[in-house]
Motif scaffolding. Structure first.
Motif, mmCIF file in Angstrom:
data_model
loop_
_atom_site.group_PDB
_atom_site.id
_atom_site.type_symbol
_atom_site.label_atom_id
_atom_site.label_comp_id
_atom_site.label_asym_id
_atom_site.label_seq_id
_atom_site.Cartn_x
_atom_site.Cartn_y
_atom_site.Cartn_z
ATOM 1 N N PHE A 215 26.273 -17.994 -18.973
ATOM 2 C CA PHE A 215 25.669 -17.009 -17.900
ATOM 3 C C PHE A 215 25.559 -15.474 -18.382
ATOM 4 C CE2 PHE A 215 28.253 -19.862 -14.786
ATOM 5 C CZ PHE A 215 27.285 -20.061 -14.098
ATOM 6 N N VAL A 216 26.308 -15.263 -19.514
ATOM 7 C CA VAL A 216 25.940 -13.848 -19.860
ATOM 8 C C VAL A 216 24.694 -13.635 -20.613
ATOM 9 C CG1 VAL A 216 26.589 -12.253 -21.807
ATOM 10 C CG2 VAL A 216 28.469 -13.262 -20.180
ATOM 11 N N LEU A 217 24.244 -14.823 -21.257
ATOM 12 C CA LEU A 217 23.021 -14.851 -21.973
ATOM 13 C C LEU A 217 21.819 -14.879 -21.005
ATOM 14 C CD1 LEU A 217 23.337 -17.468 -24.773
ATOM 15 C CD2 LEU A 217 23.216 -15.066 -24.969
ATOM 16 N N GLY A 218 22.065 -15.606 -19.933
ATOM 17 C CA GLY A 218 21.172 -15.663 -18.624
ATOM 18 C C GLY A 218 21.050 -14.205 -18.053
ATOM 19 N N ALA A 219 21.978 -13.546 -17.839
ATOM 20 C CA ALA A 219 21.870 -12.350 -17.189
ATOM 21 C C ALA A 219 21.256 -11.181 -18.023
ATOM 22 C CB ALA A 219 23.360 -11.620 -16.990
#
Length: 554
Positions: A215-219
Motif C-alpha cells: 500500500f505504501v508503494l502504491g501511495a
C-alpha cells in the motif's frame, strides 16, 4: 446495521483526516505562500540546496503536489533548469514522509491542545498571519483526532469475519494492493493521509505487514500521477518533464521492490516491534533510497527526459494563453503568478497594437495599413477571456485576503487593457480610416499635436505594466503625474485646434470632426492605461486616486 455504522465511522474518520490535511496546507500557503515560493526560487540554483528546500517546504505544506506545482511552474517559465527542479521533487518526496514519522508516535493526546491553540489564533482576525496559523494548528489537531478515531474503529471491528475475509483476500495480491493504493491516493490528492490510514490498519493487525508495504508503494506512485495527468492537456511535452521525471523513479522503484516484500518484512520485523512504526520507516527509507540513488545521476536523467519529451514547435498564436497552467490552480500563489504573467502579455499585445496604428495617423498612410490592428484586438479579447476564466475557477476558500486583492488587481488590469484595445480598434482605427477613405489630411500643426500625444501612450503603458508588477507607491504617483501632464497637453491641443477654426483655416475645418474624435480616442486610451494599475496601489496606501476626467467605456 452494525456493519453500516462501522462503515460510517470509518468513512467519517477518513474524511476528518483529509480535511485536517487540507486545513494545514491552506493555512501554510496563506501565511507563507509567497515566501515559500521565493525561498524555493532562490534554492533552485544548486541541486543540494534544492533538495533540502523541497524537503523543508513539503514538510510545512504536507503536500509534495503543492511543492511540485511551484517547481514545475518555475521550470516551465525557464526560471530554473531541469536538474535542480528534479532535485526539489526528490526532496519533496522525502519531506512528505516527515509528518508521517511524527504521527507514527503516540501523540493523540496533543489533539485538544492543538485545536484550542488553533481556535484562539483563528479568532484573532481574518487576514492576519495568526489567523492563518490558527488553521494550521486546527488542522494538525483534527488529523491527530482522526487517527485516534481510526484506531478505535479498527479495534472494535478488527475481528469481524467479513472484514477479515476481504482484507485477507486483498493482502495475498501485492500488485492489487499497489494499484488500489495508487488509485485512492490519486483520488484524495494526499499520500500523507493514505499512509497514515495504512499505519492505523497495520497497528490493529487488520492489514498484514506485506500488504501494508505494498500500500505504501502504491501511495508513493499515486501522489505523483495527478500532476502528470493534469499536464497532459498542455501543448508542449517539455512542460511535463518535471512531473514525469518524478513519477518514473517511483514506478520503477515500487515494481523492483514488490518481489522483495517478504524479505523486507522479515528484515523490518527484526528491528520494529510496532507495525505502525515499520510502515512509517519503510515509507521514509523508500524515498530516501530513491533520492540517494538518483541525485548523482540527475544530469543524465534530465538528458533522458529531454529526449523522451522534446520541445515541440508550436504555431505562433499570440492569442493562445501560455502561462495559465491548469494544474497550478491547486496552489493560489502559483496560479495568481501565472495570471500576472499572462496579463503582461496583454500589455505587449496592446503595445504592438499602438505601434500598428501610429502609421495610420501619419501623412501618406493607406487604409490597408490598419489591417493588423483587428487581429491584435482579437488577441486581447481572447487573452482577457482566458485570464478571467482561469481566475474564477480558483477555489475561493483557498484564497487569503492578499490573494483576493491580487486577483482583483489582475482582473482590473486585464479588463482595462482589453477596453483600451477596443478603443484603438473601433475608435482610433475607424476614425483614421475614415479620413483616409475621404482623402482628407490633417493640418500640419494638428498632425504634430496628435502624434505628440500619441507618442506618450507606449511609455505610459510600460510604466503601468511595471507598476502592475511591483505595486510600488512611487510608481503610482509617477503614473498619475504623467496622466495630469497628458490631460493638460490634450486640453491645450484642443484649444489650439479651435483657434485654427476661428481663424478660418480650410484644412482644419475639413478634418475638424475626425481630428477631435482621434484626440478623444487617444486621451481615452491613456486614461484606461493609467487606471489599469495605479488606483489599487494608491487605495492600499490610504490615498484617494484623482478622479478621472472621462467616463470609461463599459
Amino acid at each position: 446495521m452494525p456493519f453500516l455504522i462501522a462503515l460510517l465511522d470509518f468513512a467519517g474518520s477518513v474524511a476528518l483526516l483529509l480535511w485536517g490535511t487540507h486545513m494545514v496546507q491552506t493555512g501554510v500557503q496563506r501565511a507563507y505562500g509567497p515566501r515559500l515560493r521565493s525561498l524555493l526560487g532562490a534554492a533552485l540554483r544548486r541541486r543540494d540546496r534544492a533538495f533540502v528546500a523541497g524537503a523543508c517546504i513539503t514538510a510545512l505544506l504536507q503536500s509534495s503536489t503543492a511543492t511540485g506545482l511551484m517547481t514545475t511552474g518555475l521550470a516551465n517559465r525557464g526560471v530554473v533548469a531541469l536538474v535542480p527542479a528534479l532535485a526539489v521533487m526528490l526532496g519533496a518526496n522525502l519531506g512528505s514522509t516527515l509528518i508521517v514519522q511524527v504521527f507514527s508516535f503516540d501523540v493523540a493526546a496533543l489533539s485538544p491542545v492543538l485545536i484550542l491553540v488553533g481556535v484562539v489564533l483563528f479568532r484573532r482576525g481574518a487576514g492576519s498571519r495568526a489567523h492563518d496559523l490558527g488553521r494550521v494548528f486546527i488542522g494538525l489537531g483534527l488529523m491527530l483526532l482522526a487517527l485516534h478515531q481510526l484506531l478505535g474503529a479498527m479495534s472494535r471491528y478488527e475481528d469481524a469475519p467479513a472484514l477479515r475475509a476481504l482484507l485477507g483476500a486483498v493482502s495475498s495480491m501485492p500488485v492489487l494492493n499497489l494499484v488500489l493504493a495508487a488509485a485512492i491516493t490519486w483520488a484524495v490528492h494526499s499520500s500523507v493521509a493514505v499512509v497514515l490510514l495504512v499505519m492505523s490498519l497495520a497497528a490493529q493487525g487488520v492489514v498484514a505487514p506485506e500488504a501494508a508495504f505494498a500500500f505504501v508503494l502504491g501511495a508513493n506512485i499515486g501522489t505523483a500521477i495527478n500532476p502528470v495527468l493534469e499536464g497532459v492537456s498542455g501543448p508542449d511535452p517539455a512542460g511535463r518533464r518535471v512531473p514525469v521525471g518524478n513519477l518514473l523513479p517511483r514506478v520503477v522503484g515500487a515494481l523492483a521492490l514488490l518481489p522483495l516484500l517478504p524479505l523486507l518484512v522479515d528484515f523490518s520485523a527484526a528491528w520494529h516491534a510496532e507495525p505502525a512504526r515499520a510502515v512509517a520507516d519503510f515509507h521514509t527509507v523508500f524515498n530516501l533510497a530513491l533520492a540517494v540513488l538518483l541525485l548523482p545521476l540527475l544530469v543524465p536523467y534530465a538528458g533522458l527526459l529531454r529526449r523522451l519529451l522534446p520541445d515541440r514547435p508550436i504555431a505562433d498564436d499570440p492569442g493562445r494563453p501560455v502561462y495559465l497552467d491548469p494544474a497550478a490552480r491547486q496552489l493560489p500563489v502559483v496560479a495568481l503568478g501565472n495570471a500576472t504573467r499572462e496579463a503582461l502579455r496583454m500589455a505587449d499585445a496592446l503595445e504592438r497594437m499602438l505601434a500598428a496604428v501610429r502609421p495610420v495617423l501619419e501623412p501618406g498612410s493607406r487604409v490597408g495599413d490598419a489591417t493588423p490592428i483587428q487581429a491584435l484586438d482579437d488577441v486581447l479579447d481572447r487573452l482577457n477571456a482566458a485570464i478571467k476564466t482561469y481566475l474564477v475557477s480558483l477555489d475561493i476558500d483557498e484564497l487569503g485576503a492578499a490573494d483576493h486583492r491580487r486577483l482583483n488587481d489582475i482582473l482590473r488590469f486585464a479588463t482595462h487593457l482589453e477596453q483600451a484595445g477596443d478603443v484603438v480598434d473601433r475608435g482610433l482605427r475607424g476614425h483614421a480610416a475614415k479620413r483616409l477613405r475621404q482623402g482628407m489630411a490633417f493640418s500640419p500643426e494638428g498632425q504634430r499635436e496628435l502624434l505628440a500625444l500619441f507618442d506618450h501612450l507606449v511609455p505610459n503603458l510600460r510604466m503601468a505594466a511595471a507598476l502592475f508588477t511591483t505595486e510600488d507607491l512611487r510608481g503610482a504617483h509617477a503614473l498619475y503625474a504623467e496622466r495630469a501632464a497628458f490631460d493638460r497637453a490634450e486640453s491645450e491641443a484642443t484649444d489650439r485646434h479651435f483657434e485654427r477654426l476661428r481663424s478660418g483655416r480650410t484644412d482644419t475645418l475639413q478634418t475638424s470632426a475626425v481630428h477631435l474624435d482621434v484626440l478623444r480616442d487617444i486621451a481615452q486610451i491613456n486614461t484606461l492605461i493609467v487606471e489599469s494599475a495605479a488606483p489599487p496601489v494608491l487605495e492600499r496606501a490610504g490615498e484617494a486616486p484623482a478622479p478621472s476626467p472621462r467616463q470609461e467605456p463599459s
